[in-house]
Motif scaffolding. Structure first.
Motif: not given
Length: 153
Positions: A79-104
């Motif tokens: 849980d601690t590791e996942l919470a740290e990952a969540k803090v880091f994720e706020q600095y990433q661009p918005a992730q592609l959804d499945d449809a966008e990823l498939e098209a790409l």
């Protein structure tokens, strides 16, 4: 200094003032990883794109560690590791959804094949193209799976 690194430093200061132990600890680790990247090899200042790669690598490490901890019955550490990952994720661009990823992935395969035949031999070239197009908006595993599906499909 890159804008992203500056933002992380400011957020660290804010977290310290708010006495947010999780964010403070996580952001210190992230800044440490960025500094290690800057000082490895030839000393250089990182741009935002490279900082995003460091952030993605740190998120991946945290998720893999959480998986190992969970498998070994150490859910509190996971849980601690996942919470740290969540803090880091706020600095990433918005992730592609499945449809966008498939098209790409489909576009990358078409571009890699050109006028030639589509086969698994194109995986390396298609992944290079897809990675460049995704620009940090998709995890490598998801991207690889989507390109593989596009090549087989």
């Amino acid at each position: 200094m890159s804008e992203l690194k500056q933002t992380i430093r400011q957020d660290l200061t804010t977290a310290m003032k708010a006495r947010d132990k999780l964010s403070t600890s996580a952001l210190r680790m992230l800044l440490s990883a960025i500094q290690a990247e800057e000082t490895s090899g030839a000393r250089h200042e990182l741009d935002d794109a490279t900082v995003l790669k460091v952030i993605a690598r740190e998120i991946k490490k945290r998720k893999e560690s959480a998986e190992v901890y969970a498998q070994n019955g150490r859910q509190e550490l996971a849980d601690t590791e996942l919470a740290e990952a969540k803090v880091f994720e706020q600095y990433q661009p918005a992730q592609l959804d499945d449809a966008e990823l498939e098209a790409l992935a489909q576009d990358a395969v078409k571009e890699a094949a050109g006028d030639g035949e589509v086969s698994m031999k194109l995986m390396g070239n298609a992944m290079k193209i897809a990675t460049a197009k995704a620009g940090g908006r998709a995890d490598g595993k998801r991207l690889s799976a989507a390109v593989r599906a596009a090549l087989q499909g």
